[in-house]
Design a protein around this motif. Structure first.
Motif, PDB file in Angstrom:
ATOM      1  N   LEU A 211      66.397  -4.827  10.437  1.00  0.00           N
ATOM      2  CA  LEU A 211      65.776  -5.598  11.541  1.00  0.00           C
ATOM      3  C   LEU A 211      64.127  -5.063  11.240  1.00  0.00           C
ATOM      4  CD1 LEU A 211      65.327  -6.249  14.676  1.00  0.00           C
ATOM      5  CD2 LEU A 211      66.611  -4.775  15.180  1.00  0.00           C
ATOM      6  N   PRO A 212      64.594  -4.124  10.785  1.00  0.00           N
ATOM      7  CA  PRO A 212      62.857  -3.076  11.016  1.00  0.00           C
ATOM      8  C   PRO A 212      61.719  -3.373  10.157  1.00  0.00           C
ATOM      9  CG  PRO A 212      64.888  -1.112  10.426  1.00  0.00           C
ATOM     10  CD  PRO A 212      65.326  -2.219  11.054  1.00  0.00           C
ATOM     11  N   ILE A 213      62.124  -4.118   8.510  1.00  0.00           N
ATOM     12  CA  ILE A 213      61.583  -4.986   7.804  1.00  0.00           C
ATOM     13  C   ILE A 213      61.105  -6.600   8.548  1.00  0.00           C
ATOM     14  CG2 ILE A 213      61.314  -5.836   5.537  1.00  0.00           C
ATOM     15  CD1 ILE A 213      63.476  -3.587   4.370  1.00  0.00           C
ATOM     16  N   LEU A 214      62.003  -7.138   8.651  1.00  0.00           N
ATOM     17  CA  LEU A 214      62.325  -8.203   9.908  1.00  0.00           C
ATOM     18  C   LEU A 214      61.390  -8.434  10.890  1.00  0.00           C
ATOM     19  CD1 LEU A 214      65.768  -9.326   9.252  1.00  0.00           C
ATOM     20  CD2 LEU A 214      64.170 -10.408   8.366  1.00  0.00           C
ATOM     21  N   ALA A 215      61.391  -7.292  11.380  1.00  0.00           N
ATOM     22  CA  ALA A 215      60.444  -7.269  12.452  1.00  0.00           C
ATOM     23  C   ALA A 215      58.720  -6.943  11.940  1.00  0.00           C
ATOM     24  CB  ALA A 215      60.478  -5.841  13.214  1.00  0.00           C
ATOM     25  N   GLN A 236      70.724  -1.027  20.764  1.00  0.00           N
ATOM     26  CA  GLN A 236      70.546  -0.300  18.992  1.00  0.00           C
ATOM     27  C   GLN A 236      69.549  -1.388  18.302  1.00  0.00           C
ATOM     28  OE1 GLN A 236      73.629  -0.026  16.304  1.00  0.00           O
ATOM     29  NE2 GLN A 236      74.771  -0.875  17.370  1.00  0.00           N
ATOM     30  N   VAL A 237      69.224  -2.646  18.982  1.00  0.00           N
ATOM     31  CA  VAL A 237      67.235  -2.955  18.786  1.00  0.00           C
ATOM     32  C   VAL A 237      66.038  -2.618  20.029  1.00  0.00           C
ATOM     33  CG1 VAL A 237      69.162  -5.085  17.261  1.00  0.00           C
ATOM     34  CG2 VAL A 237      68.190  -5.316  20.215  1.00  0.00           C
ATOM     35  N   GLN A 238      66.702  -2.225  21.258  1.00  0.00           N
ATOM     36  CA  GLN A 238      66.013  -1.966  21.844  1.00  0.00           C
ATOM     37  C   GLN A 238      64.732  -2.096  21.680  1.00  0.00           C
ATOM     38  OE1 GLN A 238      66.070  -3.624  24.550  1.00  0.00           O
ATOM     39  NE2 GLN A 238      67.187  -3.423  26.062  1.00  0.00           N
ATOM     40  N   THR A 239      64.033  -0.330  20.752  1.00  0.00           N
ATOM     41  CA  THR A 239      63.298   0.016  20.162  1.00  0.00           C
ATOM     42  C   THR A 239      62.935  -0.973  19.301  1.00  0.00           C
ATOM     43  OG1 THR A 239      64.425   0.866  18.351  1.00  0.00           O
ATOM     44  CG2 THR A 239      63.946   2.716  20.593  1.00  0.00           C
ATOM     45  N   HIS A 240      63.029  -1.697  18.410  1.00  0.00           N
ATOM     46  CA  HIS A 240      62.101  -2.739  17.341  1.00  0.00           C
ATOM     47  C   HIS A 240      61.616  -3.927  18.793  1.00  0.00           C
ATOM     48  CE1 HIS A 240      63.048  -0.427  13.783  1.00  0.00           C
ATOM     49  NE2 HIS A 240      64.665  -0.829  14.529  1.00  0.00           N
ATOM     50  N   LEU A 241      62.656  -4.221  19.426  1.00  0.00           N
ATOM     51  CA  LEU A 241      61.612  -5.417  19.930  1.00  0.00           C
ATOM     52  C   LEU A 241      60.911  -4.789  21.450  1.00  0.00           C
ATOM     53  CD1 LEU A 241      65.469  -7.239  21.316  1.00  0.00           C
ATOM     54  CD2 LEU A 241      64.721  -7.046  19.528  1.00  0.00           C
ATOM     55  N   LEU A 324      70.129  -9.534   2.414  1.00  0.00           N
ATOM     56  CA  LEU A 324      69.627 -10.880   3.448  1.00  0.00           C
ATOM     57  C   LEU A 324      67.622 -11.226   3.528  1.00  0.00           C
ATOM     58  CD1 LEU A 324      70.579 -12.664   6.344  1.00  0.00           C
ATOM     59  CD2 LEU A 324      70.451 -10.428   7.501  1.00  0.00           C
ATOM     60  N   THR A 325      67.565 -10.105   3.619  1.00  0.00           N
ATOM     61  CA  THR A 325      65.374 -10.071   3.822  1.00  0.00           C
ATOM     62  C   THR A 325      65.300 -11.085   2.750  1.00  0.00           C
ATOM     63  OG1 THR A 325      66.010  -7.945   5.334  1.00  0.00           O
ATOM     64  CG2 THR A 325      63.841  -8.726   4.363  1.00  0.00           C
TER      65      THR A 325
END
Length: 366
Positions: A211-215, A236-241, A324-325
Motif C-alpha cells: 500500500l505505501p508504494i501503490l498509493a 490499517q489503511v485509514q492513514t494512507h487513504l 504484487l507491486t
C-alpha cells in the motif's frame, strides 16, 4: 420447452446456471424452468431470490478417508435418487442439465435412468468428482477449457466445448461512470483487486504490504477485502487513504461485471466464472490461484491462460507486497504489454457461450 437444472455448493456452480436460465428466458419467455438444489447450499437462497421454481434433495459429499459418515452419504444418495425421480417424473423436462456440486449426482443420474437427455457442464480445467461419476450416464459433456477434454478421455465423443454462460452475460456491458460510486475517477486507469466473495487473506496481506508504494502510483486501485476481513483492514489503511484519492477499499463488489468493464487490469483468484468473464471482455489479469481448492484446479485454470499470454500468475507462496507491486507495474506502466495480453485474453473468450449450450440442448432433444 421444459428445462430442469441442478447445481450447488458454490457460486461457481450456481451463477453459470442462472446465466443460462436468463438467456433461455430472453429467447423464449414461455420456457418452464425448475431448479433442484439442497436446502443447506447457497443455491436455496440465490435461486429462490431470482424467482425460479426450486425443489430440494438432501445429499452430502464423500469423505476422502474411511469414515462412518460415508455410510450415511450412500443412504442419502439412494434416497435422493428416489426423490429426484419423483420430481423429474412430475415435471417431465425435455432436458436436464447439471452444473456441478454433489446435488447434481442424484438428479442427473435419475434423469438419465428415466431416458431424458442430460448434459453436465464442467466449468474448470480439472473435472469435479461428481461430473467424472456422471460422465458415463449423460448425453453430452460441456466444457469451458479445452484442457478439460482429457478429463473425460473415455467419453471423448460426448465432449463439446461451449464455454461458460456467464461470459455471454457480461460481454454486452458497456463502460460507465460506476467507479465514481467508489469515489474514484471514472476515466483514470484502474486496477481492480479482489480475492473472491469471502476475500483472500494472503492477497489482503500483500496489498497492505504494498500500500505505501501503490498509493504513490499514477494509476488508481479498487480493492475488495471480503466482508469478514473488511473492518480490520479498514483500520490499517485509514492513514494512507486519508492522503490519497487513488485507492478505494470496500468489503464486497455487488456488480462485479460492470466494474470489470471499467478497469484496465484485474488481480484475482482464478475461479472458472471469473476467467470466463475476463476472457469474454478481453481483460488482462494477474491470477493468484487458491491452493485450497480440490485438485488444485485454480492453478490449472490459470495456466490455461498464462501459457497463451492471456494472463500473469503469482503462486500464493510467492505472493507479497513486492511481487504484487512489480506484477501490477509491469502491466500498468507498459500499455503495449497490457494491450497484447488483452488481445490474447479476448481470443480465449467465448461471448456466445450460453447460445452454444442452448444449441446442444436443442440438438439432443430433437
Amino acid at each position: 420447452m421444459k428445462i430442469l437444472l441442478s447445481g450447488g455448493g458454490t457460486g461457481g456452480h450456481i451463477y453459470p446456471a442462472l446465466a443460462l436460465i436468463r438467456r433461455l428466458q430472453a429467447l423464449d419467455p414461455s420456457v418452464e424452468i425448475l431448479y433442484i438444489g439442497t436446502e443447506k447450499g447457497l443455491e436455496s437462497r440465490i435461486v429462490r431470490n431470482a424467482g425460479i421454481a426450486f425443489e430440494s434433495v438432501e445429499i452430502q459429499g464423500f469423505k476422502r478417508s474411511l469414515s462412518i459418515s460415508n455410510v450415511k452419504t450412500i443412504q442419502l444418495f439412494i434416497k435422493s435418487i428416489q426423490k429426484s425421480k419423483k420430481i423429474v417424473k412430475a415435471f417431465q423436462p425435455d432436458v436436464v442439465i447439471g452444473t456441478g456440486g454433489y446435488v447434481c449426482a442424484p438428479v442427473v443420474y435419475a434423469a438419465s435412468k428415466l431416458g431424458i437427455p442430460t448434459i453436465i457442464h464442467e466449468q474448470n480445467s480439472v473435472a469435479g468428482v461428481t461430473n467424472k461419476f456422471l460422465a458415463r450416464y449423460v448425453t453430452k459433456i460441456a466444457v469451458c477449457f479445452e484442457e478439460a477434454r482429457a478429463e473425460f478421455g473415455k467419453y471423448a465423443e460426448k465432449v463439446v466445448y461451449t464455454g461458460n454462460p456467464r461470459a455471454q452475460e457480461v460481454v454486452g456491458i458497456k463502460p460507465s461512470a460506476i467507479l465514481e460510486e467508489y469515489q474514484l475517477d471514472a476515466i483514470r486507469p484502474t486496477v481492480l483487486i479482489f480475492g473472491g466473495s469471502r476475500g483472500a487473506r494472503s492477497l489482503n496481506e500483500a496489498f497492505l504490504e504494498a500500500l505505501p508504494i501503490l498509493a504513490t502510483k499514477d494509476y488508481q486501485l479498487l480493492f475488495a477485502t471480503g466482508e469478514i476481513h473488511y473492518e480490520k483492514i479498514k483500520e490499517q489503511v485509514q492513514t494512507h487513504l486519508a492522503k490519497t484519492h487513488s485507492i478505494a477499499v470496500v468489503p464486497y463488489i455487488e456488480n462485479m461485471p460492470e466494474v470489470f468493464a471499467n478497469v484496465e487490469l484485474v488481480v484475482s483468484r482464478s475461479g472458472a466464472t471469473t476467467l470466463a468473464e475476463l476472457t469474454a471482455l478481453g481483460l488482462p489479469s494477474i491470477l493468484i490461484p487458491s491452493p485450497y481448492v480440490t485438485n488444485d484446479h485454480q492453478t490449472r485454470n490459470a495456466e490455461s491462460l498464462t501459457k497463451r499470454g492471456a494472463a500473469k500468475m503469482i503462486a500464493e507462496k510467492e505472493l507479497n507486497g513486492v511481487s504484487l507491486t512489480q506484477a501490477i507495474d509491469e502491466l500498468m506502466l507498459h500499455e503495449d504489454v497490457r494491450k497484447a495480453m488483452a488481445a490474447e485474453a479476448k481470443k480465449l473468450g467465448l461471448p456466445k457461450a450460453a447460445d452454444h449450450l442452448i444449441q446442444i440442448m436443442q440438438e439432443i432433444t430433437h
